[in-house]
Design an enzyme around this catalytic site. Structure first.
Site, PDB file in Angstrom:
ATOM      1  N   ASP A  22       0.862  -1.175   0.000  1.00 43.87           N
ATOM      2  CA  ASP A  22       0.000   0.000   0.000  1.00 43.87           C
ATOM      3  C   ASP A  22       0.907   1.236   0.000  1.00 43.87           C
ATOM      4  O   ASP A  22       2.102   1.149   0.306  1.00 43.87           O
ATOM      5  CB  ASP A  22      -0.890  -0.045   1.246  1.00 43.87           C
ATOM      6  N   ASP A 204      -2.277  -0.265   5.867  1.00 42.79           N
ATOM      7  CA  ASP A 204      -2.610   0.340   7.160  1.00 42.79           C
ATOM      8  C   ASP A 204      -4.098   0.519   7.411  1.00 42.79           C
ATOM      9  O   ASP A 204      -4.525   0.675   8.557  1.00 42.79           O
ATOM     10  CB  ASP A 204      -1.956   1.726   7.247  1.00 42.79           C
TER      11      ASP A 204
END
Length: 251
Positions: A22, A204
């Site tokens: 990510d 996250d």
């Protein structure tokens, strides 16, 4: 109430793995505006070295558009998925995001009017999707969420995508297939050089949970970045600094 346990750190990155990362909140710290993030100078060379080391089996898995990722990181050679799986780039594989419905432009204009009442709120035009950010205007969160819920019925085939201080209106599927980070990872895993490797994914946000589930189903390594919370991830890193150390930034 019991505290959420701290997850153990992930194992070192193995040369035979397929690595998926990510971007915001994982590789880059959040900023008050999505266009104000800082990209550390050593990050690009570290990603390039890792891409070579893994034989090309490194991909970015982001909610940003591919165009924005390329502007930020200046690495258009990297395989990547943008807009939560709605677009994907990998040589002859991949696909572009679907064309937005005409009604999206009207919703975009109305969203900007709502955000204008809250200094610091940001409406991000992602082409096929709209993101409503309130990181710099926390008091705007309720009104922006309510607007997104009210606008959803006007966008057939769309869904709400909550995130860190943001909610998005985006297509739920691409050509009849679900669109999320997990689906994007699994698509890469069916293609060389990712196929046959053990998947590793670090993220996250709640938007990354589909990615964690996908790699867990392949006996992979799922890594939650940031404070402990309820998650499908099996491992954890405290923040972007630990991610950078893990992937070799600055070595």
């Amino acid at each position: 109430m019991a505290e959420t346990p701290v997850l153990p750190p992930p194992p070192p990155i193995d040369d035979s793995c397929a690595l998926f990362l990510d971007v915001d909140g994982t590789l880059l710290d959040f900023a008050l505006r999505p266009d104000a993030v800082d990209v550390p100078e050593p990050l690009g060379p570290a990603l390039e070295a890792l891409h070579q080391r893994l034989g090309g089996a490194l991909a970015l898995i982001s909610g940003r558009s591919l165009r924005t990722l390329d502007t930020l990181l200046a690495m258009p050679v990297l395989p990547a998925s943008g807009l939560h799986g709605l677009e994907r780039r990998h040589g002859r594989f991949g696909h572009r995001a679907p064309q937005p419905p005409r009604s999206l432009s009207l919703v975009l204009a109305e969203a900007m009017n709502v955000a204008a009442r809250h200094p610091g709120a940001v409406v991000e035009d992602k082409g096929s999707a709209i993101a409503l950010h309130w990181r710099a205007a926390p008091n705007a969160s309720d009104e922006l969420r309510a607007f997104a819920h009210a606008a959803l019925p006007r966008l057939p085939g769309y869904r709400l995508q909550p995130g860190n201080d943001v909610v998005e209106l985006r297509p739920a599927a691409y050509q009849g297939r679900r669109a999320d980070k997990g689906a994007a990872i699994l698509a890469f895993m069916d293609e060389p050089p990712f196929a046959g490797r053990r998947p590793v994914f670090a993220g996250d946000d709640i938007t990354d949970e589909a990615g964690f589930a996908a790699v867990n189903a392949r006996d992979g390594v799922s890594v939650l970045v940031g404070p402990p919370r309820t998650s499908a991830a099996h491992f954890g890193l405290a923040g972007t600094g630990q991610v950078h150390a893990w992937i070799g930034v600055g070595r």
